[in-house]
Motif scaffolding. Structure first.
Motif, PDB file in Angstrom:
ATOM      1  N   GLY A 133       0.833  -1.199   0.000  1.00 48.91           N
ATOM      2  CA  GLY A 133       0.000   0.000   0.000  1.00 48.91           C
ATOM      3  C   GLY A 133       0.867   1.248   0.000  1.00 48.91           C
ATOM      4  N   SER A 134       0.411   2.276   0.689  1.00 50.19           N
ATOM      5  CA  SER A 134       1.162   3.535   0.722  1.00 50.19           C
ATOM      6  C   SER A 134       2.398   3.460   1.621  1.00 50.19           C
ATOM      7  CB  SER A 134       0.255   4.671   1.205  1.00 50.19           C
ATOM      8  OG  SER A 134      -0.203   4.425   2.522  1.00 50.19           O
ATOM      9  N   ASP A 135       2.508   2.404   2.424  1.00 49.02           N
ATOM     10  CA  ASP A 135       3.685   2.215   3.274  1.00 49.02           C
ATOM     11  C   ASP A 135       4.767   1.523   2.449  1.00 49.02           C
ATOM     12  OD1 ASP A 135       5.371   2.208   5.427  1.00 49.02           O
ATOM     13  OD2 ASP A 135       4.372   0.582   6.497  1.00 49.02           O
ATOM     14  N   ALA A 194      -4.553   0.766   8.964  1.00 52.28           N
ATOM     15  CA  ALA A 194      -4.998   1.742   7.967  1.00 52.28           C
ATOM     16  C   ALA A 194      -5.014   1.177   6.561  1.00 52.28           C
ATOM     17  CB  ALA A 194      -4.084   2.978   8.022  1.00 52.28           C
ATOM     18  N   GLY A 195      -4.145   0.199   6.313  1.00 49.34           N
ATOM     19  CA  GLY A 195      -4.060  -0.376   4.978  1.00 49.34           C
ATOM     20  C   GLY A 195      -5.286  -1.146   4.548  1.00 49.34           C
ATOM     21  N   THR A 196      -6.150  -1.505   5.483  1.00 50.59           N
ATOM     22  CA  THR A 196      -7.343  -2.275   5.114  1.00 50.59           C
ATOM     23  C   THR A 196      -8.408  -1.409   4.449  1.00 50.59           C
ATOM     24  OG1 THR A 196      -8.338  -1.951   7.302  1.00 50.59           O
ATOM     25  CG2 THR A 196      -6.972  -3.914   6.984  1.00 50.59           C
ATOM     26  N   THR A 197      -8.298  -0.096   4.613  1.00 50.14           N
ATOM     27  CA  THR A 197      -9.334   0.780   4.065  1.00 50.14           C
ATOM     28  C   THR A 197      -8.780   1.892   3.174  1.00 50.14           C
ATOM     29  OG1 THR A 197      -9.243   2.147   6.081  1.00 50.14           O
ATOM     30  CG2 THR A 197     -10.883   0.389   6.011  1.00 50.14           C
ATOM     31  N   GLU A 198      -7.470   2.051   3.081  1.00 54.83           N
ATOM     32  CA  GLU A 198      -6.937   3.146   2.287  1.00 54.83           C
ATOM     33  C   GLU A 198      -7.197   2.928   0.802  1.00 54.83           C
ATOM     34  OE1 GLU A 198      -2.756   3.657   2.625  1.00 54.83           O
ATOM     35  OE2 GLU A 198      -2.281   2.019   1.272  1.00 54.83           O
ATOM     36  N   ALA A 199      -7.180   4.015   0.057  1.00 53.28           N
ATOM     37  CA  ALA A 199      -7.426   3.945  -1.379  1.00 53.28           C
ATOM     38  C   ALA A 199      -6.293   3.201  -2.077  1.00 53.28           C
ATOM     39  CB  ALA A 199      -7.551   5.351  -1.952  1.00 53.28           C
ATOM     40  N   THR A 200      -6.652   2.487  -3.117  1.00 56.20           N
ATOM     41  CA  THR A 200      -5.661   1.760  -3.901  1.00 56.20           C
ATOM     42  C   THR A 200      -4.752   2.740  -4.631  1.00 56.20           C
ATOM     43  OG1 THR A 200      -7.226  -0.051  -4.236  1.00 56.20           O
ATOM     44  CG2 THR A 200      -5.340   0.048  -5.716  1.00 56.20           C
ATOM     45  N   ARG A 201      -3.483   2.430  -4.674  1.00 52.73           N
ATOM     46  CA  ARG A 201      -2.521   3.305  -5.345  1.00 52.73           C
ATOM     47  C   ARG A 201      -2.926   3.503  -6.804  1.00 52.73           C
ATOM     48  NH1 ARG A 201       4.005   3.256  -4.836  1.00 52.73           N
ATOM     49  NH2 ARG A 201       4.475   4.707  -6.503  1.00 52.73           N
TER      50      ARG A 201
END
Length: 346
Positions: A133-135, A194-201
């Motif tokens: 994800g964003s991480d 947070a990665g379970t709901t964040e927007a897809t890259r």
């Protein structure tokens, strides 16, 4: 007009010729009509606008190229994961009738596949993790090197050791808990939080146009987290890595366990194929937009060249002509100076 006045006029003309010669020399050496936009009047505004558009299109094209490279790397990993899921699913079906000696080989194969999957989920491209994800700076599976002996694998091994003819459903539920509980999950705290709901890259490929290219290690494109393909791969490989000859010999819930693994691996393989298809569609879309940018850039650079660049052959010819004119002017000045001196000496 006096000779001195004529010499003065020639000096003025020579200064203008030298300035034009300097300009022509610079144009021949640089290929550009001017050094600053102000010298391009009345085309200065057009040149500025064209350069801005070229820069904007180049930025989009470069972003598209980077996204395509990232997507290619992701596709390679997804293809290998899909292959593992399909192969292990077939092995689980064969394991239903294998002898006790086959169980030991199956466990070793599954353990090796478990380590490989964890490592694949930690694949990086351009210094960034593909499935985090964003991480992008932290591995999605923090302890991939020890995943076969980590908290999830240990908890699943303990659950599988209790399997008998009556408790298969309970044992399988325990393995799900081991794969999802925060204390034993193989995934990073970010992905499980947070990665379970964040927007897809996504990548911005044009004005108002973004294309999703992100893939999460613990989440499907449909938003599934608990039974996502990544989690199911790791969970079921850990199950198979925990089997023993004694468990296969006793029978009991063995057949049901292998059926469950085969079914879960089949679903994971299908999900991975869907991920590849969706990412492939995104790649085609990005590639099409990138091609349009490149075609437009060719036209823009041609227009910009007509505004900013000189015809080198024409500029060289003009420079030669200016040199001849300047040399002739110097000769004329010399002749007039000699005439003026002769007049003074009479």
């Amino acid at each position: 007009m006096s000779i001195i006045g004529s010499i003065g006029n020639l000096a003025v003309d020579q200064a203008a010729l030298r300035l034009r010669l300097d300009t022509a020399s610079r144009q021949v050496s640089t290929g550009q009509k001017a050094q600053v936009y102000g010298d391009l009047r009345p085309e200065a505004r057009r040149a500025i606008d064209l350069r801005g558009e070229v820069a904007r299109r180049e930025a989009y094209a470069n972003a598209a190229d980077r996204a395509l490279a990232r997507a290619d790397a992701t596709q390679t990993v997804l293809g290998r994961l899909q292959e593992i899921a399909a192969t292990v699913g077939a092995e689980a079906l064969r394991a239903k009738t294998m002898a006790t000696t086959g169980a030991e080989a199956l466990a070793r194969t599954a353990a090796a596949a478990l380590a490989e999957v964890a490592a694949l989920l930690n694949t990086r491209h351009g210094g960034e993790y593909l499935f985090g994800g964003s991480d992008v700076t932290a591995p999605p599976v923090p302890d991939a090197e020890n995943v076969t002996a980590g908290p999830m694998a240990t908890a699943i091994t303990a659950a599988i050791a209790t399997l008998d003819a009556t408790n298969a459903a309970t044992v399988l539920a325990d393995t799900v808990t081991a794969a999802t509980d925060a204390a034993t999950s193989p995934f990073s705290a970010f992905l499980e939080g947070a990665g379970t709901t964040e927007a897809t890259r996504a990548v911005q490929v044009a004005d108002g146009e973004r294309v999703q290219i992100g893939v999460f290690a613990n989440r499907g494109q449909d938003g599934e987290v608990v039974a996502s393909w990544g989690r199911e791969l790791l969970r079921n490989l850990a199950i198979m890595a925990a089997v023993t000859p004694a468990l296969a010999a006793e029978g009991g819930g063995w057949s049901g366990l292998m059926d469950s693994v085969a079914s879960a691996m089949g679903v994971a393989a299908t999900s991975l194929a869907n991920e590849q298809a969706m990412l492939g569609a995104a790649q085609q879309r990005i590639g099409a937009v990138s091609d349009r940018h490149q075609d437009t850039l060719v036209a823009l650079r041609t227009q910009l060249g007509s505004v900013e660049e000189v015809d080198l052959a024409q500029a060289a010819a003009e420079m030669s002509l200016l040199k001849l004119r300047l040399e002739a002017s110097y000769e004329a000045t010399g002749m007039l100076s000699r005439l003026s001196l002769a007049a003074l000496l009479r």
